[in-house]
Design an enzyme around this catalytic site. Structure first.
Site, mmCIF file in Angstrom:
data_model
loop_
_atom_site.group_PDB
_atom_site.id
_atom_site.type_symbol
_atom_site.label_atom_id
_atom_site.label_comp_id
_atom_site.label_asym_id
_atom_site.label_seq_id
_atom_site.Cartn_x
_atom_site.Cartn_y
_atom_site.Cartn_z
ATOM 1 N N GLU A 28 -20.114 -43.270 24.450
ATOM 2 C CA GLU A 28 -20.490 -44.674 24.285
ATOM 3 C C GLU A 28 -19.299 -45.581 24.626
ATOM 4 O OE1 GLU A 28 -21.678 -45.852 20.287
ATOM 5 O OE2 GLU A 28 -22.431 -47.774 21.029
ATOM 6 N N GLU A 51 -10.181 -52.712 15.699
ATOM 7 C CA GLU A 51 -9.252 -52.212 14.668
ATOM 8 C C GLU A 51 -9.409 -50.694 14.498
ATOM 9 O OE1 GLU A 51 -11.270 -54.771 14.354
ATOM 10 O OE2 GLU A 51 -10.019 -56.507 13.910
ATOM 11 N N SER A 97 -29.973 -51.070 17.800
ATOM 12 C CA SER A 97 -30.282 -51.860 19.004
ATOM 13 C C SER A 97 -31.512 -51.312 19.713
ATOM 14 C CB SER A 97 -29.108 -51.829 19.986
ATOM 15 O OG SER A 97 -27.978 -52.395 19.389
ATOM 16 N N GLN A 151 -30.065 -45.660 18.738
ATOM 17 C CA GLN A 151 -28.968 -44.977 18.033
ATOM 18 C C GLN A 151 -29.016 -45.298 16.545
ATOM 19 O OE1 GLN A 151 -25.110 -46.631 18.952
ATOM 20 N NE2 GLN A 151 -24.092 -44.669 18.662
ATOM 21 N N GLY A 152 -29.246 -44.296 15.726
ATOM 22 C CA GLY A 152 -29.287 -44.503 14.273
ATOM 23 C C GLY A 152 -28.024 -43.996 13.612
ATOM 24 N N SER A 190 -15.176 -50.944 16.124
ATOM 25 C CA SER A 190 -14.415 -52.187 16.322
ATOM 26 C C SER A 190 -13.024 -51.905 16.905
ATOM 27 C CB SER A 190 -14.278 -52.917 14.981
ATOM 28 O OG SER A 190 -13.473 -52.138 14.134
ATOM 29 N N SER A 205 -25.271 -46.598 12.189
ATOM 30 C CA SER A 205 -24.798 -47.525 11.151
ATOM 31 C C SER A 205 -25.807 -47.695 10.022
ATOM 32 C CB SER A 205 -24.522 -48.894 11.755
ATOM 33 O OG SER A 205 -23.646 -48.771 12.834
HETATM 34 C C1 LIG Z 1 -24.456 -56.136 18.990
HETATM 35 C C2 LIG Z 1 -24.344 -54.908 18.125
HETATM 36 C C3 LIG Z 1 -25.144 -53.806 18.392
HETATM 37 C C4 LIG Z 1 -25.057 -52.661 17.590
HETATM 38 N N1 LIG Z 1 -25.903 -51.602 17.877
HETATM 39 C C5 LIG Z 1 -25.880 -50.509 17.071
HETATM 40 C C6 LIG Z 1 -26.805 -49.441 17.289
HETATM 41 O O1 LIG Z 1 -27.629 -49.469 18.201
HETATM 42 N N2 LIG Z 1 -26.781 -48.400 16.447
HETATM 43 C C7 LIG Z 1 -25.894 -48.303 15.423
HETATM 44 O O2 LIG Z 1 -25.921 -47.294 14.727
HETATM 45 N N3 LIG Z 1 -25.007 -49.302 15.186
HETATM 46 C C8 LIG Z 1 -24.983 -50.403 15.974
HETATM 47 N N4 LIG Z 1 -24.110 -51.440 15.739
HETATM 48 C C9 LIG Z 1 -23.238 -51.377 14.563
HETATM 49 C C10 LIG Z 1 -21.772 -51.195 14.908
HETATM 50 O O3 LIG Z 1 -21.497 -49.892 15.309
HETATM 51 C C11 LIG Z 1 -20.983 -51.624 13.659
HETATM 52 O O4 LIG Z 1 -21.172 -53.033 13.535
HETATM 53 C C12 LIG Z 1 -19.508 -51.325 13.767
HETATM 54 O O5 LIG Z 1 -19.303 -49.932 13.707
HETATM 55 C C13 LIG Z 1 -18.674 -52.031 12.679
HETATM 56 O O6 LIG Z 1 -19.180 -51.733 11.401
HETATM 57 P P1 LIG Z 1 -19.553 -52.881 10.354
HETATM 58 O O7 LIG Z 1 -20.365 -53.905 11.073
HETATM 59 O O8 LIG Z 1 -20.135 -52.217 9.147
HETATM 60 O O9 LIG Z 1 -18.171 -53.575 9.976
HETATM 61 P P2 LIG Z 1 -17.136 -53.116 8.848
HETATM 62 O O10 LIG Z 1 -16.933 -51.636 8.910
HETATM 63 O O11 LIG Z 1 -17.561 -53.710 7.540
HETATM 64 O O12 LIG Z 1 -15.830 -53.818 9.347
HETATM 65 C C14 LIG Z 1 -15.521 -55.188 9.101
HETATM 66 C C15 LIG Z 1 -14.119 -55.457 9.633
HETATM 67 O O13 LIG Z 1 -13.159 -54.635 8.946
HETATM 68 C C16 LIG Z 1 -12.403 -53.873 9.865
HETATM 69 N N5 LIG Z 1 -12.111 -52.548 9.315
HETATM 70 C C17 LIG Z 1 -12.971 -51.742 8.647
HETATM 71 N N6 LIG Z 1 -12.359 -50.579 8.305
HETATM 72 C C18 LIG Z 1 -11.084 -50.661 8.777
HETATM 73 C C19 LIG Z 1 -9.966 -49.774 8.740
HETATM 74 N N7 LIG Z 1 -10.008 -48.571 8.172
HETATM 75 N N8 LIG Z 1 -8.811 -50.188 9.335
HETATM 76 C C20 LIG Z 1 -8.740 -51.419 9.942
HETATM 77 N N9 LIG Z 1 -9.763 -52.296 9.987
HETATM 78 C C21 LIG Z 1 -10.920 -51.917 9.425
HETATM 79 C C22 LIG Z 1 -13.303 -53.742 11.083
HETATM 80 O O14 LIG Z 1 -12.578 -53.487 12.245
HETATM 81 C C23 LIG Z 1 -13.964 -55.123 11.121
HETATM 82 O O15 LIG Z 1 -13.124 -56.061 11.727
HETATM 83 C C24 LIG Z 1 -24.150 -52.604 16.518
HETATM 84 C C25 LIG Z 1 -23.335 -53.717 16.243
HETATM 85 C C26 LIG Z 1 -23.428 -54.863 17.021
HETATM 86 C C27 LIG Z 1 -22.546 -56.030 16.694
#
Ligand SMILES: Cc1cc2nc3c(=O)[nH]c(=O)nc-3n(C[C@H](O)[C@H](O)[C@H](O)COP(=O)(O)OP(=O)(O)OC[C@H]3O[C@@H](n4cnc5c(N)ncnc54)[C@H](O)[C@@H]3O)c2cc1C
Length: 403
Positions: free
Chosen positions: A253, A386, A171, A136-137, A384, A139
């Site tokens: 998902e 949130e 992933s 999945q591309g 997440s 993030s």
């Molecule tokens: C084990 C794992 C596997 C993953 N696999 C994939 C994958 O295969 N493909 C892929 O594309 N992605 C993947 N991801 C990425 C995942 O989808 C993102 O980590 C997730 O969407 C959160 O984005 P971020 O890490 O940029 O956090 P951020 O967006 O930076 O968020 C940081 C914190 O701020 C909070 N926050 C942000 N915006 C808001 C808002 N508007 N209101 C309230 N709170 C907010 C979030 O809830 C979080 O607690 C994976 C992540 C993990 C941990």
């Protein structure tokens, strides 16, 4: 998703069960009993043993790894009742579904809804046979929760798109054959500038760098696209429709993740039984630690209530035309409960629940510690908690931003 009309007569269902039993007797290698590991969807596939391959091929040919998907694209074409019967009969002999991964969990159902006939015939049968690994591309370094901020650009070059950009947390990217990707086809509009593209991970210009974690494992990657040529036929839906398609895929998902996913697979032993072994029973035949007994009973009631609610909600939303925002509630509740379960397991096992590797611990104990730590990710990936709260507030409760 389309499946054969319900319900069938009991006699038909009995006949179907007979067919399943005969198929299992002939095709399920008994040495594979209980070998299922859902984590394999993001881990290196490894060498398939002849028995594993034979089992995957047999199930894939029947379409029973994707039991309710339409037969014309390689699915089983079963009704929900038949699919349930299949599951039950497999459980009776310790058989498991060898076909899974992101193609089954997310992409297949999305293609069935949005792809052209040609695309369905090209991509869905290999998913049903477990022949292709998808990643999945979505993030990017600055586009996680704010996914629509993604910057990976797919420039229209006439007969192909030229893709440049970076994805992260991909992933299983290092083991995948293909990637379903959200890309930007226009910078003019944040949401309408997004398109849904299928990219060959072996194409020139695709570079994958595994991200090494403190545990030494690297289940996810940074994925770089440099002047990657992607044929126009790889665009799913219309140009600019990617946000709508991408969000629908996320609902699939989230529904899949609500059961705890890999966490549940790694840690599926009944809590009461585990507690009996580690803590023992008192003279009345009850768990010797009264406080823990109450905690386990409380958890099991909430977990079972959740499973029943999830099943009802999913049946309801399917009857109304597929997954919906209810998936956000299920994901939020299911992942939280999955974490609570892992915590309880550690509490039950005491110091034996804290082993990381080496001798002196049973494999199940080591798996439990990893499941507990891995569980921290479940409330982040797939959106997440949130963000689920925001979706529930806006789309389900109809609240405005300032409320
Ligand atoms: C084990 C794992 C596997 C993953 N696999 C994939 C994958 O295969 N493909 C892929 O594309 N992605 C993947 N991801 C990425 C995942 O989808 C993102 O980590 C997730 O969407 C959160 O984005 P971020 O890490 O940029 O956090 P951020 O967006 O930076 O968020 C940081 C914190 O701020 C909070 N926050 C942000 N915006 C808001 C808002 N508007 N209101 C309230 N709170 C907010 C979030 O809830 C979080 O607690 C994976 C992540 C993990 C941990």
């Amino acid at each position: 998703m389309a499946s054969v009309a319900e319900p069938e007569a009991k006699a038909d269902l009995d006949a179907f069960r007979e067919e399943v039993r005969a198929f299992l007797a002939e095709n399920f290698p008994p040495e594979l009993r209980g070998k299922n590991n859902l984590l394999s969807s993001v881990e290196e596939a490894g060498e398939e043993s002849p028995a594993e391959k034979a089992w995957r091929v047999a199930m894939g040919e029947k379409g029973w790894g994707t039991p309710t998907w339409p037969k014309e694209y390689g699915g089983g074409g079963l009704t929900k009742k038949q699919a349930r019967a299949l599951e039950e009969e497999m459980a009776k002999v310790g058989a498991w579904n060898p076909i899974g991964g992101m193609g089954v969990m997310m992409l297949g159902p999305t293609l069935l809804e949005f792809a052209s006939e040609e695309q369905k015939h090209e991509h869905i049968p290999p998913i049903c046979k477990g022949e292709i690994r998808w990643c999945q591309g979505y993030s990017e370094p600055n586009a996680g929760s704010d996914l629509a901020n993604l910057q990976t650009m797919a420039e229209d070059k006439g007969d192909h798109y030229l893709v440049n950009g970076q994805k992260t947390w991909t992933s299983g990217g290092q083991w995948a054959d293909k990637c379903f990707c959200l890309v930007r086809t226009s910078r003019a509009d944040k949401h309408k500038g997004i398109s849904f593209l299928l990219i060959d991970m072996h194409a020139p210009g695709v570079e994958v760098k595994p991200i090494k974690m403190i545990s030494g494992m690297s289940p996810f990657c940074e994925t770089f696209f440099t002047d990657v040529q992607v044929p126009k036929e790889s665009l799913v839906g219309e140009e600019g429709q990617g946000w709508t398609i991408g969000k629908k895929l996320l609902q699939h998902e989230r529904t899949n993740l609500s059961g705890g996913g890999a966490l549940a697979a790694l840690n599926s032993q009944p809590l009461g039984k585990v507690a009996e072994r580690y803590i023992g029973l008192d003279e009345n035949g009850k768990l010797a630690d009264a406080e823990l007994r109450v905690k386990i009973a409380d958890f099991e009631m909430r977990w079972n209530a959740f499973l029943l609610t999830a099943r009802r909600a999913m049946e309801e939303s399917k009857a109304q035309g597929g997954v919906s925002e209810i998936s956000s509630i299920l994901k939020k509740a299911g992942t939280k409960l999955g974490q609570e379960r892992a915590e309880l397991m550690i509490a039950i096992q005491g110091y034996r629940g804290l082993g990381w590797e080496g001798e002196g611990f049973e494999q199940k104990e080591l798996d439990g510690t990893r499941a507990w730590l891995f569980g921290k990710a479940t409330t982040i990936y797939g959106g997440s908690t949130e963000i689920q709260n925001n979706i529930i507030a806006k789309r389900i409760l109809g609240m405005l931003d300032h409320q």
